[in-house]
Design an enzyme around this catalytic site. Structure first.
Site, mmCIF file in Angstrom:
data_model
loop_
_atom_site.group_PDB
_atom_site.id
_atom_site.type_symbol
_atom_site.label_atom_id
_atom_site.label_comp_id
_atom_site.label_asym_id
_atom_site.label_seq_id
_atom_site.Cartn_x
_atom_site.Cartn_y
_atom_site.Cartn_z
ATOM 1 N N LYS A 127 48.090 -28.839 -74.166
ATOM 2 C CA LYS A 127 49.302 -28.161 -74.621
ATOM 3 C C LYS A 127 50.370 -29.175 -75.003
ATOM 4 O O LYS A 127 51.011 -29.055 -76.026
ATOM 5 C CB LYS A 127 49.855 -27.227 -73.531
ATOM 6 C CG LYS A 127 48.855 -26.230 -72.979
ATOM 7 C CD LYS A 127 48.523 -25.121 -73.978
ATOM 8 C CE LYS A 127 47.279 -24.343 -73.594
ATOM 9 N NZ LYS A 127 47.290 -23.740 -72.281
ATOM 10 N N TRP A 151 47.990 -16.144 -66.965
ATOM 11 C CA TRP A 151 47.401 -17.318 -66.312
ATOM 12 C C TRP A 151 47.549 -17.225 -64.803
ATOM 13 O O TRP A 151 46.653 -17.620 -64.057
ATOM 14 C CB TRP A 151 48.007 -18.614 -66.856
ATOM 15 C CG TRP A 151 47.648 -18.855 -68.296
ATOM 16 C CD1 TRP A 151 48.510 -18.963 -69.349
ATOM 17 C CD2 TRP A 151 46.330 -19.001 -68.852
ATOM 18 N NE1 TRP A 151 47.819 -19.166 -70.516
ATOM 19 C CE2 TRP A 151 46.479 -19.200 -70.244
ATOM 20 C CE3 TRP A 151 45.044 -18.983 -68.309
ATOM 21 C CZ2 TRP A 151 45.386 -19.380 -71.100
ATOM 22 C CZ3 TRP A 151 43.956 -19.158 -69.171
ATOM 23 C CH2 TRP A 151 44.135 -19.358 -70.539
ATOM 24 N N ASP A 203 50.825 -24.630 -61.691
ATOM 25 C CA ASP A 203 50.140 -24.791 -62.968
ATOM 26 C C ASP A 203 51.240 -25.170 -63.963
ATOM 27 O O ASP A 203 52.110 -24.368 -64.277
ATOM 28 C CB ASP A 203 49.477 -23.462 -63.356
ATOM 29 C CG ASP A 203 48.849 -23.501 -64.751
ATOM 30 O OD1 ASP A 203 48.948 -24.544 -65.437
ATOM 31 O OD2 ASP A 203 48.259 -22.469 -65.132
#
Ligand SMILES: *Cc1c(COP(=O)(O)O)cnc(C)c1O
Length: 361
Positions: free
Chosen positions: A195, A103, A171
């Site tokens: 998530k 990511w 993030d």
């Protein structure tokens, strides 16, 4: 319905009381005679939900609305990879991005379109099985960026780096609302909801107002944090239902002791699983060797004998467990233990790990 133990990394398990409340809201919201799926985003029913969700994001993080703004956006965390540099990075400027996995790599790729990216540290050489220890942040960076929890690789920042004068951004997609942090250290943080915070379809962005004031004006309205904050994320039709569910999740967190209680429970859950894995080193190989870097949210491991993978998964399925295969790019196994994941499910997996190890050790 019998609920299975859903270890999926995302979209992921949500608290049952939230699902029950949301199913009532799908039929009728607030005595309005309308479903949450039907009300106008300018209605007083939705207005209340929207304002409450914004307030609850900050309340749960322990931040003040005087200092921080909350923005709800579409496009997932992946859009934030572009939106952050689009608003805060220009040619001739440098941003620092710590490279901790897949990511982070995607975030770096987008940032490079807007300015110079310096990588203060990377764990690429060891397949991202650690949080890099020696970090060289640049002088005068526009901002620094980290990925607080590396969902795919199973590592997590348990402290925060000293980025000098560079505003810290993150993030936080896979550990927002799950672990205690000094959230006041962040100039901006973002998280796709699916998530740990709600269903897919909304991204939560929390931005410090003094940092927000430094954003460039030359950005399309929909992609401008300033416009979105000024319009309270109602510049256009927001993702009404996902925001509604995020608010229910936040209320569930508040009713269950806030982040402090989530953190304690998540530590207990992760410890049960890592202990079970570490107890049978001949059978299981946790992919993150350094215990200090292991994620509380995503526990990743391989079998020493990979020919047993299908058998392991079949046994898990028979025990009502789902979502255990590792990310397609890394293989192995991954158990995601977000806030809503019950400790009984963790215990069930630990028992199974023990049983499987005895049989195959
Ligand atoms: C899942 C995930 C993403 C991507 O999220 P989307 O909402 O699918 O764009 C980004 N970063 C992290 C840390 C993630 O876990």
């Amino acid at each position: 319905m019998r609920r299975i133990y859903n270890f999926s990394a995302g979209p992921a398990i949500l608290p049952v009381p939230v699902l029950e409340e949301a199913s009532r809201g799908v039929l009728e919201i607030d005595g309005s005679g309308m479903s949450i799926l039907e009300v106008s985003h300018r209605s007083k029913q939705y207005d209340a939900v929207h304002a409450e969700a914004q307030a609850n994001v900050l309340q749960v993080l322990g931040l003040s609305p005087d200092e921080y703004a909350v923005v709800f956006a579409g496009g997932g965390a992946s859009l934030q990879f572009a939106m952050l540099p689009m608003n805060f990075l220009a040619q001739g400027q440098t941003a620092d991005y710590v490279d901790t996995g897949e990511w982070a790599v995607k975030a770096i790729k987008e940032a490079k379109r807007f300015g110079t990216v310096n990588v203060p540290g990377t764990s690429k050489d060891t397949n991202y099985n650690a949080i890099p220890k020696s970090l060289a942040f640049s002088d005068g960076a526009r901002y620094a960026h980290i990925t607080t929890n590396n969902t795919i690789e199973g590592t997590q920042w348990h402290g925060l780096p000293d980025t000098g004068s560079a505003p810290l951004t993150a993030d936080m997609s896979s550990d927002i609302f799950a672990v205690r942090r000094d959230f006041g250290r962040f100039a901006l943080l973002y998280a796709g909801a699916q998530k740990n915070a709600g269903p897919a379809g909304v991204t939560i962005i929390v931005v410090r107002r003094d940092f927000l004031a430094t954003a460039t004006k030359d950005v399309p309205s929909m992609l401008s944090y300033q416009v979105q904050a000024e319009k309270e994320s109602l510049y256009n039709t927001p993702p009404v239902f996902p925001i509604y569910v995020v608010n229910l999740v936040l209320k569930w967190i508040q009713a269950n002791g806030g982040i402090a209680a989530m953190d304690a429970r998540n530590r207990d859950k992760a410890a049960i699983l890592y202990n079970a894995l570490d107890a049978a080193p001949g059978v299981y190989q946790p992919t993150v060797p350094d215990k200090a870097d292991r994620s509380l949210m995503n526990v990743t491991w391989r079998l020493a004998d990979e020919s047993l993978q299908a058998e392991f998964l079949a046994g898990a399925k028979a025990r009502h467990m789902d979502g255990l295969p590792g990310h397609r790019n890394v293989g192995g196994f991954r158990a995601s233990l977000y806030n809503a994941f019950p400790i009984e499910g963790v215990q069930a997996l630990a028992d199974y790990l023990k049983e499987f190890a005895q049989k195959n050790g």
